[in-house]
Design an enzyme around this catalytic site. Structure first.
Site, short mmCIF file in Angstrom:
data_model
loop_
_atom_site.label_atom_id
_atom_site.label_comp_id
_atom_site.label_asym_id
_atom_site.label_seq_id
_atom_site.Cartn_x
_atom_site.Cartn_y
_atom_site.Cartn_z
N LYS A 23 0.83 -1.21 0.00
CA LYS A 23 0.00 0.00 0.00
C LYS A 23 0.86 1.25 0.00
O LYS A 23 0.61 2.19 -0.76
CB LYS A 23 -0.90 -0.01 1.25
CG LYS A 23 -1.52 1.33 1.57
CD LYS A 23 -2.26 1.33 2.88
CE LYS A 23 -1.43 1.50 4.12
NZ LYS A 23 -1.18 2.87 4.56
N ASN A 24 1.88 1.28 0.85
CA ASN A 24 2.65 2.52 1.02
C ASN A 24 3.62 2.78 -0.13
O ASN A 24 4.28 3.83 -0.16
CB ASN A 24 3.39 2.52 2.37
CG ASN A 24 2.40 2.70 3.51
OD1 ASN A 24 1.23 3.03 3.29
ND2 ASN A 24 2.87 2.49 4.74
N ARG A 94 -4.18 10.49 4.93
CA ARG A 94 -3.14 11.52 4.95
C ARG A 94 -2.25 11.46 3.72
O ARG A 94 -1.70 12.48 3.30
CB ARG A 94 -2.30 11.36 6.20
CG ARG A 94 -3.10 11.31 7.46
CD ARG A 94 -2.19 11.02 8.61
NE ARG A 94 -1.07 11.93 8.59
CZ ARG A 94 -1.10 13.14 9.07
NH1 ARG A 94 -2.19 13.60 9.62
NH2 ARG A 94 -0.04 13.92 9.00
N CYS A 118 -4.01 12.63 13.99
CA CYS A 118 -4.73 11.39 13.74
C CYS A 118 -4.50 10.46 14.91
O CYS A 118 -3.86 10.83 15.89
CB CYS A 118 -4.28 10.76 12.43
SG CYS A 118 -2.69 9.99 12.51
N ARG A 123 1.41 14.27 13.59
CA ARG A 123 1.80 14.06 12.19
C ARG A 123 1.74 15.31 11.31
O ARG A 123 0.98 15.39 10.35
CB ARG A 123 0.97 12.93 11.57
CG ARG A 123 1.20 11.62 12.28
CD ARG A 123 0.46 10.49 11.65
NE ARG A 123 1.09 10.00 10.44
CZ ARG A 123 0.54 9.07 9.67
NH1 ARG A 123 -0.63 8.57 9.96
NH2 ARG A 123 1.17 8.65 8.60
N ASP A 310 5.36 0.26 12.00
CA ASP A 310 4.13 -0.38 11.52
C ASP A 310 4.00 -1.84 12.00
O ASP A 310 2.99 -2.49 11.73
CB ASP A 310 4.05 -0.32 9.99
CG ASP A 310 3.77 1.09 9.49
OD1 ASP A 310 3.34 1.92 10.30
OD2 ASP A 310 4.00 1.36 8.29
N ILE A 332 8.99 6.66 16.68
CA ILE A 332 8.55 7.39 15.47
C ILE A 332 7.30 8.24 15.75
O ILE A 332 7.27 9.42 15.40
CB ILE A 332 8.25 6.41 14.31
CG1 ILE A 332 9.42 5.44 14.09
CG2 ILE A 332 7.90 7.16 13.03
CD1 ILE A 332 10.69 6.05 13.55
N ARG A 402 -8.29 -0.55 5.23
CA ARG A 402 -7.50 0.48 4.56
C ARG A 402 -6.21 -0.10 4.01
O ARG A 402 -5.68 0.39 3.02
CB ARG A 402 -7.14 1.60 5.55
CG ARG A 402 -8.33 2.38 6.01
CD ARG A 402 -7.91 3.54 6.86
NE ARG A 402 -6.98 4.39 6.12
CZ ARG A 402 -6.38 5.43 6.62
NH1 ARG A 402 -6.61 5.78 7.87
NH2 ARG A 402 -5.56 6.15 5.90
N1 EPU Z 1 7.17 14.39 10.75
C1 EPU Z 1 7.27 15.72 11.04
N2 EPU Z 1 7.10 16.63 10.01
C2 EPU Z 1 6.85 16.24 8.73
C3 EPU Z 1 6.76 14.86 8.44
C4 EPU Z 1 6.93 13.94 9.47
O1 EPU Z 1 7.49 16.11 12.17
O2 EPU Z 1 6.72 17.11 7.86
C5 EPU Z 1 7.34 13.39 11.81
C6 EPU Z 1 6.09 12.56 12.06
O3 EPU Z 1 5.17 13.23 12.90
C7 EPU Z 1 6.66 11.31 12.67
C8 EPU Z 1 8.00 11.15 11.94
O4 EPU Z 1 8.30 12.45 11.41
O5 EPU Z 1 6.91 11.52 14.03
C9 EPU Z 1 8.01 10.15 10.80
O6 EPU Z 1 6.88 10.35 9.97
P1 EPU Z 1 6.89 10.03 8.42
O7 EPU Z 1 6.73 11.31 7.67
O8 EPU Z 1 8.03 9.17 8.06
O9 EPU Z 1 5.54 9.20 8.27
P2 EPU Z 1 4.56 9.24 7.05
O10 EPU Z 1 5.35 9.44 5.81
O11 EPU Z 1 3.43 10.16 7.33
C10 EPU Z 1 4.70 6.71 6.45
C11 EPU Z 1 3.73 5.58 6.31
C12 EPU Z 1 3.23 5.17 7.70
C13 EPU Z 1 4.44 4.75 8.53
C14 EPU Z 1 5.45 5.90 8.58
C15 EPU Z 1 6.73 5.54 9.33
C16 EPU Z 1 2.76 5.99 4.14
C17 EPU Z 1 1.58 6.39 3.34
N3 EPU Z 1 2.63 6.02 5.47
O12 EPU Z 1 3.98 7.77 7.07
O13 EPU Z 1 2.37 4.06 7.50
O14 EPU Z 1 4.04 4.43 9.83
O15 EPU Z 1 5.80 6.30 7.24
O16 EPU Z 1 7.34 4.45 8.73
O17 EPU Z 1 3.79 5.64 3.58
C18 EPU Z 1 0.58 2.64 7.98
O18 EPU Z 1 0.76 2.10 6.87
O19 EPU Z 1 -0.17 2.14 8.86
C19 EPU Z 1 1.27 3.88 8.29
C20 EPU Z 1 0.88 4.70 9.27
#
Ligand code: EPU
Length: 439
Positions: A23-24, A94, A118, A123, A310, A332, A402
């Site tokens: 998915k991701n 998101r 969320c 996030r 995850d 994380i 999802r």
């Molecule tokens: N963060 C910030 N600012 C930003 C972006 C991120 O502070 O602009 C922080 C976040 O709040 C968090 C950390 O950085 O504390 C890491 O977040 P990241 O941006 O890596 O997460 P994401 O890209 O929103 C993706 C996956 C998540 C997975 C995380 C971590 C997708 C669509 N989602 O989220 O997947 O948990 O990386 O590996 O790729 C899931 O599939 O259940 C899921 C939540």
């Protein structure tokens, strides 16, 4: 009317299970189709709710999406007329913020509703936005929306972007944007996740020049335009890991097919340490069993290649069945222990203190009505239900829909006693997913 899972625990899972596409990885690859007027064909998309939501976003923007087969999408974004992702979509998923980079890069403007908090934390997307500013975009916040504009000539400028924190979708969004920028962009402290590499592979097939994906420094040489491509999405490493955990917990024996063992190396290493037997049958299959039971071990979540957040909830269930005391640190997300209170209701001994969970095992879990709070938390409740004595009723299974394809059907085929039920006296069971997603 919401749907639930009813699980009667105690069956050892046996047999073969095929892993679906990630998915991701699929979500950013679908967003990449916005970068070109030519057709992008994606194979091995998982049939899960988030992919349907992302498809709806692309269609709302004006793209056409054909589905010659269930898991293949042909996306053509030659007639994009709208440059915004509305709150209605962003609040349900998101990852719709991944439209921002491609829209801004190709059309010079984009408006995406700012996602709020969320179930797993606040996030923010500040690092995405700071990155776009580094590429010359003007970014404003207007009535809850992010409004971004490229410089006057409509094109972003290649630049250096240093992420203060590793962000997966932030890295992907910047990579997407930089492919159409003028000049070269270098991303420092980029995410290494296999999903980032998969996106880079697709972009390179489209004619982009991305090097270094899979390391902490990614270089993108921008082009004026990108072309069509065909791409097959990598297997889902979280689904793979979840089935490894299911085999271990139920003391079953599973062959996990169509996976990439290299992408789950940290999980395999940790699970071997706690007593799970995992053999690589061939480059895409694993054999899993747990003949001697589980031993407790501490775990800490980290960006790839560390142990993934995850899989933290599923690991916690393993620890409830392991002999000894374990400490789990979630580094994380700040609020990703919502499953703990539900597991406690089933008899688990877990103490939460901020981002640390302490688990005492083994405890025999008993079935109970529980509530799914997010995707991976729901997976952990399914796992707990599979080993609990008696019946577990999991409410709000739309969370699991999802990101896990037909999880109950896959588990049934392995011998689990699980069924999807609809709490209605009149309506028949729906044939497809319910049309509600509220995350
Ligand atoms: N963060 C910030 N600012 C930003 C972006 C991120 O502070 O602009 C922080 C976040 O709040 C968090 C950390 O950085 O504390 C890491 O977040 P990241 O941006 O890596 O997460 P994401 O890209 O929103 C993706 C996956 C998540 C997975 C995380 C971590 C997708 C669509 N989602 O989220 O997947 O948990 O990386 O590996 O790729 C899931 O599939 O259940 C899921 C939540």
């Amino acid at each position: 009317m919401g749907e639930k899972f009813r699980i009667s625990g105690g069956q050892a899972l046996k047999g073969r299970v095929e892993i679906s596409g990630a998915k991701n990885s699929a979500l950013p690859c679908m967003a990449a189709a916005l970068l070109t007027p030519e057709t992008i064909t994606l194979h091995n998309l998982p049939y899960v709710r988030d992919i349907i939501t992302q498809r709806r976003l692309l269609e709302d923007l004006g793209a056409t999406v054909l589905t010659p087969e269930l898991r293949t999408h042909k996306i053509n974004a030659s007639n994009v007329e709208l440059f915004e992702a509305p709150y209605e979509l962003v609040k349900t998923m998101r990852a719709s913020v991944l439209a921002l980079g491609p829209l801004l890069a190709r059309f010079g403007k984009a408006k995406v509703s700012l996602p709020g908090g969320c179930a797993i934390g606040t996030r923010p997307i500040d690092l995405h936005l700071a990155g776009f500013e580094r590429l010359g975009a003007e970014v404003r916040l207007e009535a809850g929306n992010v409004v971004a504009r490229a410089p006057r000539d409509g094109r972003l400028r290649g630049s250096e972007v240093h992420f203060s924190k590793v962000t997966v979708t932030g890295t992907e969004n910047l990579m997407l944007a930089a492919t159409l920028a003028k000049g070269r962009t270098t991303l420092y402290n980029a995410a290494w996740e296999p999903e980032v590499v998969d996106l880079a592979d697709l972009l390179n097939k489209m004619g982009a020049r991305v090097i270094g994906a899979g390391t902490s420094t990614i270089e993108i040489q921008g082009d004026e335009e990108l072309g069509g491509a065909q791409h097959t999405i990598i297997p889902d490493r979280v689904e793979t890991s979840t089935f490894i955990a299911a085999a271990a917990l139920t003391r079953g024996e599973l062959e996990i097919k169509d996976c990439m063992p290299g992408h789950v190396a940290a999980v395999i290493k940790k699970l071997r340490e706690i007593g799970v037997e995992i053999n690589e049958l061939n480059p895409t299959s694993l054999q899993v069993s747990c003949p001697d039971g589980l031993k407790a071990s501490d775990m800490i979540t980290e960006p790839y290649p560390g142990f993934p957040t995850d899989m933290q909830a599923q690991y916690m269930v393993l620890m409830t069945q392991a002999k000894g005391h374990s400490v789990i640190n979630e580094t994380i997300f700040e609020n990703r222990f919502m499953h703990a209170s539900e597991l406690q209701r089933m008899g688990a001994r877990i103490q939460i203190d901020g981002r640390t969970a302490r688990v005492n095992g083994p405890t025999s879990l008993t079935g109970a009505p529980v509530l799914a709070s997010d995707l991976r938390a729901s997976a952990s409740l399914v796992l707990a239900g599979l080993v609990a004595q008696g019946q577990t009723l999991i409410d709000r299974v739309y969370h699991i829909d999802r990101g896990y394809e037909r999880i109950e059907a896959k588990l049934q085929e392995l011998g689990a006693d699980i069924e999807r039920i609809r709490e209605s006296v009149t309506g028949p069971l729906p044939q497809s997913f319910p049309d509600i997603v509220t995350a």
